[in-house]
Design a protein around this motif. Structure first.
Motif, PDB file in Angstrom:
ATOM      1  N   ASN A   8      -3.646  -7.116  -3.925  1.00 40.28           N
ATOM      2  CA  ASN A   8      -3.108  -8.432  -4.269  1.00 40.28           C
ATOM      3  C   ASN A   8      -1.872  -8.288  -5.139  1.00 40.28           C
ATOM      4  OD1 ASN A   8      -5.324  -9.635  -2.929  1.00 40.28           O
ATOM      5  ND2 ASN A   8      -6.550  -9.582  -4.800  1.00 40.28           N
ATOM      6  N   SER A   9      -1.123  -9.372  -5.255  1.00 39.52           N
ATOM      7  CA  SER A   9       0.075  -9.405  -6.101  1.00 39.52           C
ATOM      8  C   SER A   9       0.970  -8.208  -5.818  1.00 39.52           C
ATOM      9  CB  SER A   9      -0.323  -9.439  -7.585  1.00 39.52           C
ATOM     10  OG  SER A   9      -1.139 -10.549  -7.868  1.00 39.52           O
ATOM     11  N   LEU A  10       1.212  -7.955  -4.551  1.00 37.07           N
ATOM     12  CA  LEU A  10       1.980  -6.772  -4.163  1.00 37.07           C
ATOM     13  C   LEU A  10       3.417  -6.847  -4.659  1.00 37.07           C
ATOM     14  CD1 LEU A  10       0.479  -6.341  -0.623  1.00 37.07           C
ATOM     15  CD2 LEU A  10       0.523  -4.575  -2.402  1.00 37.07           C
ATOM     16  N   LYS A  11       3.941  -5.680  -5.003  1.00 36.63           N
ATOM     17  CA  LYS A  11       5.289  -5.544  -5.520  1.00 36.63           C
ATOM     18  C   LYS A  11       6.094  -4.637  -4.588  1.00 36.63           C
ATOM     19  CE  LYS A  11       3.432  -5.649 -10.249  1.00 36.63           C
ATOM     20  NZ  LYS A  11       3.360  -4.934 -11.549  1.00 36.63           N
ATOM     21  N   PRO A  12       7.411  -4.753  -4.601  1.00 33.88           N
ATOM     22  CA  PRO A  12       8.222  -3.857  -3.759  1.00 33.88           C
ATOM     23  C   PRO A  12       7.940  -2.381  -4.027  1.00 33.88           C
ATOM     24  CG  PRO A  12       9.555  -5.682  -4.518  1.00 33.88           C
ATOM     25  CD  PRO A  12       8.237  -5.800  -5.220  1.00 33.88           C
ATOM     26  N   GLU A  13       7.603  -2.041  -5.264  1.00 32.97           N
ATOM     27  CA  GLU A  13       7.316  -0.636  -5.585  1.00 32.97           C
ATOM     28  C   GLU A  13       5.979  -0.166  -5.016  1.00 32.97           C
ATOM     29  OE1 GLU A  13       8.187  -3.093  -7.705  1.00 32.97           O
ATOM     30  OE2 GLU A  13       7.130  -2.883  -9.649  1.00 32.97           O
ATOM     31  N   ASP A  14       5.198  -1.053  -4.425  1.00 32.67           N
ATOM     32  CA  ASP A  14       3.982  -0.639  -3.723  1.00 32.67           C
ATOM     33  C   ASP A  14       4.286  -0.164  -2.307  1.00 32.67           C
ATOM     34  OD1 ASP A  14       2.343  -3.427  -5.253  1.00 32.67           O
ATOM     35  OD2 ASP A  14       2.135  -1.309  -5.823  1.00 32.67           O
ATOM     36  N   THR A  15       5.527  -0.307  -1.871  1.00 36.90           N
ATOM     37  CA  THR A  15       5.911   0.137  -0.534  1.00 36.90           C
ATOM     38  C   THR A  15       5.693   1.639  -0.392  1.00 36.90           C
ATOM     39  OG1 THR A  15       7.527  -1.627  -0.232  1.00 36.90           O
ATOM     40  CG2 THR A  15       7.831   0.376   1.077  1.00 36.90           C
ATOM     41  N   ALA A  16       4.924   2.011   0.620  1.00 35.24           N
ATOM     42  CA  ALA A  16       4.590   3.425   0.827  1.00 35.24           C
ATOM     43  C   ALA A  16       3.735   3.547   2.086  1.00 35.24           C
ATOM     44  CB  ALA A  16       3.819   3.977  -0.378  1.00 35.24           C
ATOM     45  N   VAL A  17       3.521   4.786   2.485  1.00 32.36           N
ATOM     46  CA  VAL A  17       2.481   5.075   3.475  1.00 32.36           C
ATOM     47  C   VAL A  17       1.188   5.306   2.698  1.00 32.36           C
ATOM     48  CG1 VAL A  17       1.699   6.616   5.299  1.00 32.36           C
ATOM     49  CG2 VAL A  17       4.142   6.090   5.070  1.00 32.36           C
ATOM     50  N   TYR A  18       0.170   4.588   3.085  1.00 37.91           N
ATOM     51  CA  TYR A  18      -1.119   4.676   2.400  1.00 37.91           C
ATOM     52  C   TYR A  18      -2.082   5.525   3.222  1.00 37.91           C
ATOM     53  CZ  TYR A  18       0.237   1.279  -1.094  1.00 37.91           C
ATOM     54  OH  TYR A  18       0.850   0.653  -2.155  1.00 37.91           O
ATOM     55  N   TYR A  19      -2.723   6.459   2.535  1.00 32.13           N
ATOM     56  CA  TYR A  19      -3.622   7.405   3.176  1.00 32.13           C
ATOM     57  C   TYR A  19      -5.035   7.250   2.621  1.00 32.13           C
ATOM     58  CZ  TYR A  19       0.662   9.826   4.588  1.00 32.13           C
ATOM     59  OH  TYR A  19       1.881  10.150   5.120  1.00 32.13           O
ATOM     60  N   CYS A  20      -5.997   7.267   3.519  1.00 31.82           N
ATOM     61  CA  CYS A  20      -7.399   7.326   3.145  1.00 31.82           C
ATOM     62  C   CYS A  20      -7.808   8.798   3.017  1.00 31.82           C
ATOM     63  CB  CYS A  20      -8.226   6.640   4.218  1.00 31.82           C
ATOM     64  SG  CYS A  20      -9.998   6.616   3.923  1.00 31.82           S
ATOM     65  N   ALA A  21      -8.678   9.092   2.076  1.00 34.66           N
ATOM     66  CA  ALA A  21      -9.112  10.467   1.870  1.00 34.66           C
ATOM     67  C   ALA A  21     -10.595  10.498   1.530  1.00 34.66           C
ATOM     68  CB  ALA A  21      -8.303  11.115   0.747  1.00 34.66           C
TER      69      ALA A  21
END
Length: 119
Positions: free
Chosen positions: A84-97
């Protein structure tokens, strides 16, 4: 080894929300602690959040505390980060581990899903 497949990424405006999913196969995720990492362009992969095998304890990097919530549904063999409340700096490739209960390192990784937050 467990196989992990992420989904739910996309483009969202700043202040918006996304819910990612990580579907596991091959083994039950009850054998693993589960986590999310992200990698922005030109940066190293960083830890975002984790949830213990039982779901009873979670951990977050400081920059997402209060905005992201990680949860797991062991019956569905799936892990979810609600963002929630996403910010431009949250831009990324997200990986599950996944990390087995006796391991000290994250050993199983998904292929990643792109999250782009526009300003």
């Amino acid at each position: 080894q467990v196989q992990l497949v992420e989904s739910g990424g996309g483009l969202v405006q700043a202040g918006g929300s996304l819910r990612l999913s990580c579907a596991a196969s091959g083994r039950s995720i009850t054998n693993y602690h589960m986590g999310w990492f992200r990698q922005a362009p030109g940066k190293e992969r960083e830890f975002v959040a984790a949830v213990l095998w039982s779901g009873g304890s979670t951990d977050y990097t400081d920059s997402v505390k209060g905005r992201f919530t990680i949860s797991r549904d062991n019956a569905k063999n799936t892990v979810y980060p609600q963002m929630n409340s996403l910010k431009p700096e949250d831009t990324a490739v997200y990986y599950c581990a996944a990390r087995s209960l006796t391991a000290s390192q994250w050993t199983c990784w998904g292929q990643g899903t792109q999250v782009t937050v526009s300003s």
